[in-house]
Design a protein around this motif. Structure first.
Motif, PDB file in Angstrom:
ATOM      1  N   SER A  52       3.953   5.725  -5.498  1.00  8.73           N
ATOM      2  CA  SER A  52       3.908   5.916  -6.952  1.00  8.73           C
ATOM      3  C   SER A  52       2.821   6.933  -7.296  1.00  8.73           C
ATOM      4  O   SER A  52       2.984   7.746  -8.203  1.00  8.73           O
ATOM      5  N   GLU A  53       1.720   6.907  -6.537  1.00 10.84           N
ATOM      6  CA  GLU A  53       0.666   7.902  -6.746  1.00 10.84           C
ATOM      7  C   GLU A  53       1.210   9.304  -6.477  1.00 10.84           C
ATOM      8  O   GLU A  53       1.014  10.228  -7.271  1.00 10.84           O
TER       9      GLU A  53
ATOM     10  N   ARG B 214       0.827  -1.195   0.000  1.00 10.96           N
ATOM     11  CA  ARG B 214       0.000   0.000   0.000  1.00 10.96           C
ATOM     12  C   ARG B 214       0.866   1.251   0.000  1.00 10.96           C
ATOM     13  O   ARG B 214       0.600   2.214  -0.710  1.00 10.96           O
TER      14      ARG B 214
ATOM     15  N   TYR C 182       2.142   1.838  -3.422  1.00 11.31           N
ATOM     16  CA  TYR C 182       1.135   2.436  -4.306  1.00 11.31           C
ATOM     17  C   TYR C 182       0.981   3.923  -4.022  1.00 11.31           C
ATOM     18  O   TYR C 182       0.863   4.740  -4.918  1.00 11.31           O
ATOM     19  N   GLU C 183       0.990   4.229  -2.706  1.00 13.59           N
ATOM     20  CA  GLU C 183       0.872   5.635  -2.333  1.00 13.59           C
ATOM     21  C   GLU C 183       2.067   6.427  -2.847  1.00 13.59           C
ATOM     22  O   GLU C 183       1.940   7.551  -3.314  1.00 13.59           O
TER      23      GLU C 183
END
Lengths: 255, 416
Positions: free
Chosen positions: B9-10, B3, B6-7
């Motif tokens: 890369s976001e 998670r 993902y955060e």
């Protein structure tokens, strides 16, 4: 999410005697003065009231954006009033889908990325979340708008993207704050039809509005005044609580 | 963990999108960092260059040679105590060598006398002035570090006989014999012809102050015959084991006291110098130059950092509603903090990259324009600059990112 199973006996939201006080300058504003409310699964509820009635504050409470000053709030049996910011964020992420009057889409992201956002915060892997987002966008009728940015979409389409974003995490409730407030009446009707469909398919919807004809789409209407519940028709028509000048023909036709 | 990735890369995507949509603003803000990084990098390069030049200059003295001189190689506050010392004579070398030979397990190898002064050197119409003329013996080679570009050093026979031969430095050869080999040609010093037998390869400059290649070396008897007046003499003593320099020094002190015939109650009337002593005299100066330089240039980077901080605050303010929306959709404090930290860090990193590129081009330019200036553009410097830019970004982004992460979602959503 089968269309005919109504889990009306399961309580999603259970609030008891909550109050909310704000300090504004020198004054203390009592936005909510003791509100109790139970919302069951697959209800279609409208919260109405004039500005200053506390309906926005109540909506913020229901949406776990804010915590009450006193009183009890249980969401799916969990006590929300004592949660930390990050725990509230997690509840909002998984249990609540927000639809705003001003859409609140990220301007530089296309529809797909906007809808993906809650899934990113939920920690879903890129392929699955892209698939999910595309699927939900198709469900709201935007198959051909996946890669359009908000400024390339009409108001109605933007609100559809926002609704798709609210749906994508399969939340317990959809919380819509004046969802048609920035739309013309025809587009507004389309959006309300979309909500009706979602309701028919088993979603729980809470509308916050000051417009009676929007509230009329709901099955139950809760009216607030001065931080208290003025009336709650409990989902049984409640004709005595309706404004005289605006009777409710729509209410009867849906069932 | 997943998670978090993902955060991350976001956040990175947001940062890139943000920079692209605010090109002018990002460029101007990054410019502050560019200037800061250029200044710091160039200063780092210059300090590295000074260090290399310093070490190179120091190597000329050899780390295993002791110098017997009238004056110590350090600043003295009581100069009058040194002024009246007896001069060091080249003749001391002979008794010193005798004592060394008679001492079992001596730490010393050999003593070599030198005597120097400045004169002009001529060849026909060409003339080089202020050339260091040095008289010494053929054993001078043992105590020196130089190589020959061509030819040889004068031999023992020439050395003892005081033949009119000489070895010339690179600069002298270059000035007097630009298009031919100087070997077996003559140069005129004080009107006296000296036959060139060797050319010393290029030595560079001492601390960038004066050239070490403007030199002529000749046999000591010849030197004394023509230039004895006003010359300064030293005795160079080679040490057997440079790890036992202190013992060698003590031994040489004893030897010199015997040569000078000093009674035990009298203080030394000579100084024994070494490269290390000179280094420890010059090191603090060099270090304070480096620290002052880095501090001043660091200030410009700090100004750049304030620019980043400012723009990140503006960005947080502008996007308050976006932050509110993200929080409503489930972004946690950490997520928002990370988003703005990455934004400021990547802006700084961009500035750092550009700054490094500019600094590299400038270094190359300076290196070509002034070949004598030692330029050190190392991989280490690149890594340090990158690290400094990222740290600058994190440092300057932290306060605004923190304030963004603490925003109340209700207030943020309502913000106009």
């Amino acid at each position: 999410m089968t269309s005919d199973t109504r889990l009306s006996d399961s309580i999603i939201i259970d609030i008891e005697n909550i109050t909310k006080d704000y300090v504004m300058g020198e004054e203390i504003v009592h936005a909510l003065r003791g509100v109790s409310l139970q919302i069951h699964s697959n209800e279609y509820l409208a919260i109405m009231g004039p500005s200053g009635s506390g309906k926005s504050t109540l909506m913020n409470m229901l949406g776990c954006l804010d915590t009450p000053s006193s009183g009890r709030y249980e969401f799916n049996g969990r006590d929300v009033s004592s949660m930390t910011d990050d725990e509230l964020a997690s509840i909002r992420n998984r249990e609540i889908g927000f639809v705003f009057q001003t859409f609140n889409l990220l301007p530089r992201a296309d529809s797909l990325r906007n809808v993906e956002l809650p899934l990113i915060y939920a920690g879903m892997d890129p392929e699955t979340r892209r698939e999910r987002a595309a699927h939900v966008l198709r469900e709201v009728g935007l198959d051909d708008r996946l890669h359009h940015k908000p400024n390339e979409l009409s108001g109605g389409q933007r609100q559809r993207v926002a609704i798709a974003r609210a749906l994508v995490n399969d939340p317990s409730i959809i919380l819509a704050d004046e969802p048609t407030g920035n739309l013309d009446s025809k587009t507004g009707d389309e959006i309300m039809t979309l909500f009706e469909n979602l309701y028919q398919r088993g979603h729980t919807i809470i509308l916050v509005t000051h417009e009676a004809d929007i509230a009329n789409h709901a099955r139950r209407t809760v009216r607030l005044r001065d931080g208290l519940i003025e009336s709650d028709d409990g989902g049984f028509g409640g004709i005595d609580n309706l404004p005289v000048e605006d009777p409710l023909p729509a209410n009867a036709t849906v069932y | 963990m997943k998670r978090f990735l993902y955060e991350l890369s976001e956040s990175w995507k947001i940062a890139v999108a943000q920079m692209r949509s605010n090109k002018t603003r990002s460029t101007l803000t990054a410019l502050g960092v560019v200037i800061g990084i250029v200044a710091v990098t160039l200063m780092g390069t210059a300090i590295g260059g000074i260090q290399v030049g310093f070490d190179k200059s120091m190597a000329i003295f050899g780390d295993d040679v002791l110098y017997v001189s009238q004056w110590p190689w350090k600043r003295v506050d009581d100069w009058w105590n040194y002024r009246d010392r007896k001069k060091i004579k080249t003749e001391y070398a002979e008794p010193i060598n005798r004592i060394i030979a008679a001492t079992p397990n001596s730490n010393l190898v050999i003593a070599v006398p030198t005597s120097s002064l400045l004169r002009s050197v001529k060849n026909g119409q060409s003339e080089v002035s202020n050339v260091l003329i040095r008289g010494t013996v053929s054993d001078y080679l043992i105590t020196s570090t130089f190589d020959f570009k061509e030819g040889r050093f004068f031999n023992d026979v020439e050395s003892r006989g005081g033949a009119n031969v000489c070895v010339i430095g690179y600069d002298v050869a270059d000035a007097l014999f630009p298009s031919e080999s100087p070997i077996e040609k003559s140069v005129l010093i004080n009107g006296q012809p000296f036959r060139v037998v060797g050319v010393i390869s290029r030595q560079g400059t001492f601390l960038g102050l004066f050239s070490l290649d403007s030199i002529v070396v000749m046999p000591l008897p010849a030197f004394q015959k023509y230039f004895s007046a006003k010359s300064d003499s030293d005795v160079l003593v080679k040490v057997k084991d440079k790890t036992r320099l202190a013992e060698a020094r003590d031994e040489l002190t004893g030897v010199m006291r015997r040569v000078r015939g000093l009674p035990p109650e009298k203080k030394d009337d000579f100084s024994i110098n070494e490269q290390q002593a000179l280094k420890s005299t010059l090191d603090p100066i060099k270090n304070s130059i480096a620290i002052a330089g880095l501090f001043i240039t660091g200030l410009s980077l700090f100004v750049g950092a304030i620019g980043i901080m400012n723009i990140t605050f503006v960005s947080v303010k502008e996007r308050t509603r976006e932050i509110g929306t993200r929080k409503a959709l489930g972004a946690r404090r950490r997520t928002i903090l990370l988003q703005f930290l990455i934004e400021s860090a990547s802006l700084c990193l961009l500035g750092g990259f550009i700054g490094l590129g500019v600094a590299y081009v400038m270094c190359t330019g300076i290196g070509q324009a002034f070949p004598s200036f030692p330029i050190q553009f190392s991989l280490g410097l690149v890594l340090v600059s990158m690290a400094v830019s990222i740290l600058t970004g994190l440092f300057s982004g932290f306060a605004p990112a923190w304030s963004a992460s603490r925003l109340d979602p209700v207030a943020a959503l309502r913000y106009e």
